[in-house]
Motif scaffolding. Sequence first.
Motif, PDB file in Angstrom:
ATOM      1  N   LEU A 136     -10.327  -4.158   7.789  1.00  0.00           N
ATOM      2  CA  LEU A 136      -9.932  -2.742   7.742  1.00  0.00           C
ATOM      3  C   LEU A 136      -8.754  -2.532   6.797  1.00  0.00           C
ATOM      4  CD1 LEU A 136     -10.304  -1.943  11.521  1.00  0.00           C
ATOM      5  CD2 LEU A 136     -11.379  -0.614   9.708  1.00  0.00           C
ATOM      6  N   LEU A 137      -7.774  -3.456   6.873  1.00  0.00           N
ATOM      7  CA  LEU A 137      -6.602  -3.318   6.004  1.00  0.00           C
ATOM      8  C   LEU A 137      -7.004  -3.441   4.534  1.00  0.00           C
ATOM      9  CD1 LEU A 137      -3.826  -5.282   7.936  1.00  0.00           C
ATOM     10  CD2 LEU A 137      -3.978  -2.825   7.556  1.00  0.00           C
ATOM     11  N   ASN A 138      -7.948  -4.332   4.285  1.00  0.00           N
ATOM     12  CA  ASN A 138      -8.441  -4.509   2.923  1.00  0.00           C
ATOM     13  C   ASN A 138      -9.149  -3.243   2.439  1.00  0.00           C
ATOM     14  OD1 ASN A 138      -8.679  -6.160   0.683  1.00  0.00           O
ATOM     15  ND2 ASN A 138     -10.805  -6.679   1.221  1.00  0.00           N
ATOM     16  N   ARG A 139      -9.863  -2.636   3.370  1.00  0.00           N
ATOM     17  CA  ARG A 139     -10.627  -1.420   3.040  1.00  0.00           C
ATOM     18  C   ARG A 139      -9.708  -0.286   2.577  1.00  0.00           C
ATOM     19  NH1 ARG A 139     -14.883   0.934   7.477  1.00  0.00           N
ATOM     20  NH2 ARG A 139     -15.680   2.697   6.298  1.00  0.00           N
ATOM     21  N   VAL A 140      -8.491  -0.247   3.161  1.00  0.00           N
ATOM     22  CA  VAL A 140      -7.566   0.829   2.776  1.00  0.00           C
ATOM     23  C   VAL A 140      -6.460   0.318   1.850  1.00  0.00           C
ATOM     24  CG1 VAL A 140      -8.000   2.176   4.857  1.00  0.00           C
ATOM     25  CG2 VAL A 140      -6.125   0.520   4.851  1.00  0.00           C
ATOM     26  N   GLY A 141      -6.618  -0.920   1.370  1.00  0.00           N
ATOM     27  CA  GLY A 141      -5.678  -1.464   0.383  1.00  0.00           C
ATOM     28  C   GLY A 141      -4.308  -1.798   0.940  1.00  0.00           C
ATOM     29  N   LEU A 142      -4.235  -2.194   2.208  1.00  0.00           N
ATOM     30  CA  LEU A 142      -2.925  -2.491   2.807  1.00  0.00           C
ATOM     31  C   LEU A 142      -2.806  -3.933   3.298  1.00  0.00           C
ATOM     32  CD1 LEU A 142      -2.271   0.740   4.955  1.00  0.00           C
ATOM     33  CD2 LEU A 142      -1.201   0.116   2.793  1.00  0.00           C
ATOM     34  N   LEU A 143      -3.735  -4.767   2.929  1.00  0.00           N
ATOM     35  CA  LEU A 143      -3.744  -6.129   3.469  1.00  0.00           C
ATOM     36  C   LEU A 143      -2.445  -6.870   3.164  1.00  0.00           C
ATOM     37  CD1 LEU A 143      -5.298  -8.224   5.034  1.00  0.00           C
ATOM     38  CD2 LEU A 143      -6.440  -8.925   2.937  1.00  0.00           C
ATOM     39  N   LEU A 152       8.101   1.866   7.418  1.00  0.00           N
ATOM     40  CA  LEU A 152       8.750   1.721   6.118  1.00  0.00           C
ATOM     41  C   LEU A 152       7.760   1.928   4.971  1.00  0.00           C
ATOM     42  CD1 LEU A 152      11.273  -1.238   6.521  1.00  0.00           C
ATOM     43  CD2 LEU A 152      11.666   1.201   6.691  1.00  0.00           C
ATOM     44  N   LEU A 153       6.503   2.206   5.318  1.00  0.00           N
ATOM     45  CA  LEU A 153       5.514   2.441   4.267  1.00  0.00           C
ATOM     46  C   LEU A 153       5.758   3.796   3.607  1.00  0.00           C
ATOM     47  CD1 LEU A 153       2.202   1.385   6.098  1.00  0.00           C
ATOM     48  CD2 LEU A 153       3.600   0.001   4.571  1.00  0.00           C
ATOM     49  N   SER A 154       5.234   3.974   2.414  1.00  0.00           N
ATOM     50  CA  SER A 154       5.316   5.283   1.762  1.00  0.00           C
ATOM     51  C   SER A 154       4.377   6.254   2.489  1.00  0.00           C
ATOM     52  CB  SER A 154       4.890   5.155   0.301  1.00  0.00           C
ATOM     53  OG  SER A 154       3.494   4.897   0.253  1.00  0.00           O
ATOM     54  N   GLY A 155       4.507   7.535   2.174  1.00  0.00           N
ATOM     55  CA  GLY A 155       3.676   8.548   2.835  1.00  0.00           C
ATOM     56  C   GLY A 155       2.185   8.267   2.680  1.00  0.00           C
ATOM     57  N   GLY A 156       1.799   7.913   1.452  1.00  0.00           N
ATOM     58  CA  GLY A 156       0.384   7.641   1.187  1.00  0.00           C
ATOM     59  C   GLY A 156      -0.100   6.413   1.936  1.00  0.00           C
ATOM     60  N   GLU A 157       0.752   5.375   1.972  1.00  0.00           N
ATOM     61  CA  GLU A 157       0.372   4.148   2.683  1.00  0.00           C
ATOM     62  C   GLU A 157       0.272   4.418   4.187  1.00  0.00           C
ATOM     63  OE1 GLU A 157       2.500   0.950  -0.395  1.00  0.00           O
ATOM     64  OE2 GLU A 157       3.610   1.804   1.279  1.00  0.00           O
ATOM     65  N   GLN A 158       1.205   5.216   4.699  1.00  0.00           N
ATOM     66  CA  GLN A 158       1.163   5.545   6.138  1.00  0.00           C
ATOM     67  C   GLN A 158      -0.139   6.271   6.472  1.00  0.00           C
ATOM     68  OE1 GLN A 158       4.556   7.425   7.904  1.00  0.00           O
ATOM     69  NE2 GLN A 158       5.987   5.909   7.154  1.00  0.00           N
ATOM     70  N   GLN A 159      -0.524   7.186   5.594  1.00  0.00           N
ATOM     71  CA  GLN A 159      -1.742   7.946   5.876  1.00  0.00           C
ATOM     72  C   GLN A 159      -2.972   7.037   5.777  1.00  0.00           C
ATOM     73  OE1 GLN A 159      -2.821  10.235   7.713  1.00  0.00           O
ATOM     74  NE2 GLN A 159      -1.854  11.963   6.709  1.00  0.00           N
ATOM     75  N   ARG A 160      -2.937   6.071   4.853  1.00  0.00           N
ATOM     76  CA  ARG A 160      -4.068   5.132   4.761  1.00  0.00           C
ATOM     77  C   ARG A 160      -4.142   4.250   5.995  1.00  0.00           C
ATOM     78  NH1 ARG A 160      -3.366   1.781  -0.162  1.00  0.00           N
ATOM     79  NH2 ARG A 160      -1.525   2.935  -0.740  1.00  0.00           N
ATOM     80  N   LEU A 161      -2.962   3.895   6.524  1.00  0.00           N
ATOM     81  CA  LEU A 161      -2.952   3.099   7.764  1.00  0.00           C
ATOM     82  C   LEU A 161      -3.527   3.927   8.917  1.00  0.00           C
ATOM     83  CD1 LEU A 161      -2.219   0.634   9.443  1.00  0.00           C
ATOM     84  CD2 LEU A 161       0.125   1.478   9.593  1.00  0.00           C
ATOM     85  N   ALA A 162      -3.137   5.201   8.971  1.00  0.00           N
ATOM     86  CA  ALA A 162      -3.665   6.077  10.029  1.00  0.00           C
ATOM     87  C   ALA A 162      -5.189   6.189   9.899  1.00  0.00           C
ATOM     88  CB  ALA A 162      -3.024   7.454   9.945  1.00  0.00           C
ATOM     89  N   LEU A 163      -5.652   6.229   8.653  1.00  0.00           N
ATOM     90  CA  LEU A 163      -7.099   6.314   8.407  1.00  0.00           C
ATOM     91  C   LEU A 163      -7.799   5.023   8.844  1.00  0.00           C
ATOM     92  CD1 LEU A 163      -9.046   8.347   7.230  1.00  0.00           C
ATOM     93  CD2 LEU A 163      -8.554   7.482   4.953  1.00  0.00           C
ATOM     94  N   ALA A 164      -7.159   3.888   8.531  1.00  0.00           N
ATOM     95  CA  ALA A 164      -7.734   2.598   8.956  1.00  0.00           C
ATOM     96  C   ALA A 164      -7.799   2.520  10.474  1.00  0.00           C
ATOM     97  CB  ALA A 164      -6.885   1.449   8.411  1.00  0.00           C
ATOM     98  N   ARG A 165      -6.757   3.023  11.122  1.00  0.00           N
ATOM     99  CA  ARG A 165      -6.721   2.999  12.593  1.00  0.00           C
ATOM    100  C   ARG A 165      -7.846   3.872  13.152  1.00  0.00           C
ATOM    101  NH1 ARG A 165      -1.179   4.846  14.818  1.00  0.00           N
ATOM    102  NH2 ARG A 165      -1.992   6.825  14.090  1.00  0.00           N
TER     103      ARG A 165
END
Lengths: 258, 235
Positions: A136-143, A152-165
């Motif tokens: 999942l993390l790989n899918r949203v580019g956060l691995l 501490l993630l940027s806004g875009g990274e936080q939203q991608r994490l929320a999407l992965a979740r």
Amino acid sequence: MRELALRVDEIVSSDADAADRQTLPLLPLKVCGLTFRAGGRTLIDNLDLALGMHGITMMLGPNGAGKSLLLRLLHGLIAPSSGEISWNGVPLGHSVQERQALVFQKPVLLRRSVGENLDFALRLMGQSSQQRRDELLNRVGLLRLARQPARLLSGGEQQRLALARALAADPQVLLLDEPTASLDPASVQMIEGIVQDASRQGMRIVFVTHDIGQARRLADDVVFMHRGRVAEHAPSKDFFQSPASEAARDFLAGRIVL
Amino acid sequence: MHDFAEAFRLAFALAASGDADLIEIIALSLQVSLTALLASSVIGFGLGTLVAVARFPGRGAAIVAFNTLMGLPPVVVGLLVYLMLSRAGPLGVFGLLYTPAAMIIAQTILITPIIAALSRQIVEDLFLEYDELFRSMSVPTHQAMAAVLWDARFSLVTVALAGFGRAIAEVGAVMIVGGNIDHLTRVMTTAIALETSKGDLALALALGIVLLVISMTVNAMALSLRTTAARQAYA
């Protein structure tokens, strides 16, 4: 012994029911006479809506039209004042809600690392495994950021994490409440890509936005909302070529819609 | 001025000499206060979390009660515990009066409202932040509570340390229920009170300095925890 056998049968049968409920299609969605009042104001006004089985529905409209509120109502986070919401004939409830996932405009992340945020969601689904998490993390580019504190993630990274979740729950319907608001173009593009991938894999998407360009890029159909009602619901091409309602015409032309 | 200089000299001399009496007093102080803290943490975190998360009739009254009891005068607690544990009291049969156990009970009563009230506020704030997410994800209540407690752990440890600070510095309650008996119930605060009344201000101040050092250590730990949490963006 017979009693025990019966009880085992019951448990097996109830597990099978639960599995059936999980795999039963949630769509079509039917909303009839939905009204929501708060603080003496009618924010959703006798709204009717029907959504089909597939694709990406963009909910478009000016600020205050009731888009985000409708999304919360559809997800069961708030209860309507009156009216009915039924997902494939089933009224809103726990069994419906657990087959949906909602991504908020401002992501709410646990005070944990990126990976642990996903672990929490996966544990809820009974699928806790590092392989699934990394996938999942790989899918949203956060691995590569798996061990970073999520906040501490940027806004875009936080939203991608929320999407992965949200994707971790493997929902049938993904509800997105302006997930790209105030993000930079690269983040917007990345999130749109993930959403399109999810849609291609059969996930039904309901996406709230007031970004006309985004709606053009993603929409299969558009629900245009104005003053707590659905002013127009049409296939994307028809909506953008010849909007039927005056409010939609004004909105698309960049005029102030009151 | 002479007393201060003498106190510092004596404090260092006592610390350096490893005076057995002093060590005994410090050890008993820590034993009583840490045990009270443990008991208060179990009760206080439980009550605080329950009131933060659950909705029940009288919840508002419970919050007001917690907040009011935070300012409980130690001598009142001491008196109440004394009445309960004295021979004529309902718990007199246990013979706990003038024992470290009585002091632990008094300190537990004293700091439980502090831990409950502060943890209630922390847990409730975090729970409100997570509420929509948890409802959206259909998180069962017990898992939601566990997640909130875990995520609030740094703040809750700070609360516990605040409770410990209150307990170790308290004198009124332990004096009444402990009796300041040498080699049995004498702790730092009661020893300071005794030495002051005897006129040995230098020794009293020396003990006060030791108490202050312990208190400062606790506060430094609290600050360090919060800084670490903030740096890692967990707080």
